[in-house]
Motif scaffolding. Sequence first.
Motif, mmCIF file in Angstrom:
data_model
loop_
_atom_site.group_PDB
_atom_site.id
_atom_site.type_symbol
_atom_site.label_atom_id
_atom_site.label_comp_id
_atom_site.label_asym_id
_atom_site.label_seq_id
_atom_site.Cartn_x
_atom_site.Cartn_y
_atom_site.Cartn_z
ATOM 1 N N UNK A 245 5.274 -10.955 -6.093
ATOM 2 C CA UNK A 245 5.218 -9.546 -5.703
ATOM 3 C C UNK A 245 4.660 -9.357 -4.310
ATOM 4 N N UNK A 246 3.603 -10.110 -3.954
ATOM 5 C CA UNK A 246 3.068 -10.021 -2.592
ATOM 6 C C UNK A 246 4.121 -10.440 -1.586
ATOM 7 N N UNK A 247 4.845 -11.510 -1.887
ATOM 8 C CA UNK A 247 5.851 -12.021 -0.957
ATOM 9 C C UNK A 247 6.989 -11.020 -0.761
ATOM 10 N N UNK A 248 7.433 -10.406 -1.852
ATOM 11 C CA UNK A 248 8.502 -9.409 -1.770
ATOM 12 C C UNK A 248 8.057 -8.208 -0.941
ATOM 13 N N UNK A 249 6.847 -7.727 -1.188
ATOM 14 C CA UNK A 249 6.325 -6.565 -0.465
ATOM 15 C C UNK A 249 6.185 -6.885 1.021
ATOM 16 N N UNK A 250 5.675 -8.064 1.350
ATOM 17 C CA UNK A 250 5.538 -8.461 2.756
ATOM 18 C C UNK A 250 6.891 -8.496 3.441
ATOM 19 N N UNK A 251 7.880 -9.084 2.797
ATOM 20 C CA UNK A 251 9.214 -9.167 3.380
ATOM 21 C C UNK A 251 9.799 -7.776 3.607
ATOM 22 N N UNK A 252 9.560 -6.871 2.664
ATOM 23 C CA UNK A 252 10.096 -5.518 2.781
ATOM 24 C C UNK A 252 9.481 -4.759 3.953
ATOM 25 N N UNK A 253 8.270 -5.125 4.326
ATOM 26 C CA UNK A 253 7.542 -4.381 5.350
ATOM 27 C C UNK A 253 7.380 -5.182 6.639
ATOM 28 N N UNK A 298 -4.099 -8.735 6.613
ATOM 29 C CA UNK A 298 -4.524 -9.850 5.772
ATOM 30 C C UNK A 298 -6.031 -9.760 5.581
ATOM 31 N N UNK A 299 -6.480 -9.596 4.334
ATOM 32 C CA UNK A 299 -7.911 -9.441 4.061
ATOM 33 C C UNK A 299 -8.524 -10.636 3.351
ATOM 34 N N UNK A 307 -3.425 -19.794 4.227
ATOM 35 C CA UNK A 307 -2.320 -18.893 3.884
ATOM 36 C C UNK A 307 -2.852 -17.568 3.361
ATOM 37 N N UNK A 308 -2.138 -16.447 3.618
ATOM 38 C CA UNK A 308 -2.604 -15.129 3.183
ATOM 39 C C UNK A 308 -2.693 -15.016 1.666
ATOM 40 N N UNK A 309 -3.825 -14.506 1.183
ATOM 41 C CA UNK A 309 -4.042 -14.324 -0.251
ATOM 42 C C UNK A 309 -4.146 -12.858 -0.655
ATOM 43 N N UNK A 310 -4.322 -11.967 0.314
ATOM 44 C CA UNK A 310 -4.395 -10.534 0.014
ATOM 45 C C UNK A 310 -3.891 -9.744 1.210
ATOM 46 N N UNK A 311 -3.045 -8.758 0.942
ATOM 47 C CA UNK A 311 -2.509 -7.882 1.976
ATOM 48 C C UNK A 311 -2.849 -6.438 1.620
ATOM 49 N N UNK A 312 -3.151 -5.644 2.652
ATOM 50 C CA UNK A 312 -3.607 -4.269 2.431
ATOM 51 C C UNK A 312 -3.038 -3.352 3.505
ATOM 52 N N UNK A 313 -2.692 -2.139 3.091
ATOM 53 C CA UNK A 313 -2.413 -1.040 4.006
ATOM 54 C C UNK A 313 -3.042 0.199 3.374
ATOM 55 N N UNK A 314 -4.245 0.544 3.821
ATOM 56 C CA UNK A 314 -4.986 1.641 3.197
ATOM 57 C C UNK A 314 -4.292 2.975 3.389
ATOM 58 N N UNK A 318 -1.237 0.375 -0.180
ATOM 59 C CA UNK A 318 -0.579 -0.868 -0.564
ATOM 60 C C UNK A 318 -1.652 -1.933 -0.762
ATOM 61 N N UNK A 319 -1.530 -2.679 -1.862
ATOM 62 C CA UNK A 319 -2.539 -3.679 -2.207
ATOM 63 C C UNK A 319 -1.858 -4.841 -2.927
ATOM 64 N N UNK A 320 -2.020 -6.070 -2.424
ATOM 65 C CA UNK A 320 -1.375 -7.225 -3.050
ATOM 66 C C UNK A 320 -2.338 -8.404 -3.140
ATOM 67 N N UNK A 321 -2.001 -9.321 -4.053
ATOM 68 C CA UNK A 321 -2.709 -10.592 -4.173
ATOM 69 C C UNK A 321 -1.695 -11.711 -4.357
#
Length: 352
Positions: A245-253, A298-299, A307-314, A318-321
């Motif tokens: 899910x994190x990978x899909x969201x990153x690719x989309x954005x 990348x948080x 490698x990125x383990x968490x992505x955020x856009x407050x 958007x919140x991923x792990x």
Amino acid sequence: MSDGYIALEDGTVIEARGRSPGRTRGELVFTTAYTGYEESLTDPSYEKQILTFSYPLIGNYGVREERFESVRIHPSAVVARELTADVTNWLAEEGVPAMDHLDTRTLVRRIREQGAMQCGIAVGSNVTPDDARSELDTCVGMSDHDTIGEDVSVEQPVRYRDAEDGPSVAFIDCGAKQSIVTSLVERGATVHVLPYDATVSDVRAVDPDVLFISNGPGDPAIFEAAERLVTQVVGNLPIAGICLGQQIIARALGGATEKMRFGHRGVNQPVYDRKSDQVVMTTQNHGYAVTESGDLDVTQVNVNDGTPEALVDEERSILTRQYHPEANPGPHDTLDFFDDVLALAESRQSVV
């Protein structure tokens, strides 16, 4: 007992003791987990792969269905130093080839040095090394399994917890572990599990407060429908995701992903949180990673390889792990992720 053979794409053939008969092929990967073999074997993220356990004894506390992450075993075959009768009987009942009595330490080191590789498996009373080689000859890469979503996703929507109170989650099932759904339901959410190729109309029909993209197997580039869905709802609906899910969201954005050398699989992966300046231990199972985060911050990063383990856009909620916060079978350092996901519902500004 029967014979067992593994034919690797580097030309090596390894002989072992056959424990569950059959012939198959797939990508050979390993997990460092020393508990949780039931969870690993039923994790849809292992679909189409040959799973090697690096821990020497698998099955020493039996097999209990309440620990399963899905309704079936997903690896195409299983390799271990020693498998107990409980596990091999379970594998045989589901028709999954298995072998043991081989040097898994050497095998795992080979994967670490050369990367995850394709292999052929042959187990049975009359099999030969050539049988394993013939299976290897028919292998395809994980990125070529363009229908893998159909193998691991629900076919029709399924709803967990039907209540007027609490947040509503549109949960895109790309091969989800059941414990992720359970973690959301236990916190008062109504979870609408939707097929991996759900459309924005399907999401709108359940009137969610959060869009959640699940974990799953294979190359994130395969899941084009989920990636498209993210681009259609971003800014209008909070978005969360785990692993694939994190990978899909990153690719989309605007981000990018790539296949890792041998992936992260196990329950002892250290992750550094930049905000708290702390390291947490995590459960992971993925062979692809985000290489460019696009519009996301990348948080958290993996201590071992960055490698990125968490992505955020407050601003856009958007919140991923990359790891698995539900932690089955452990550790439990990151369970608060689900509280944070459901808190996103409060920031919702408009409806899809």
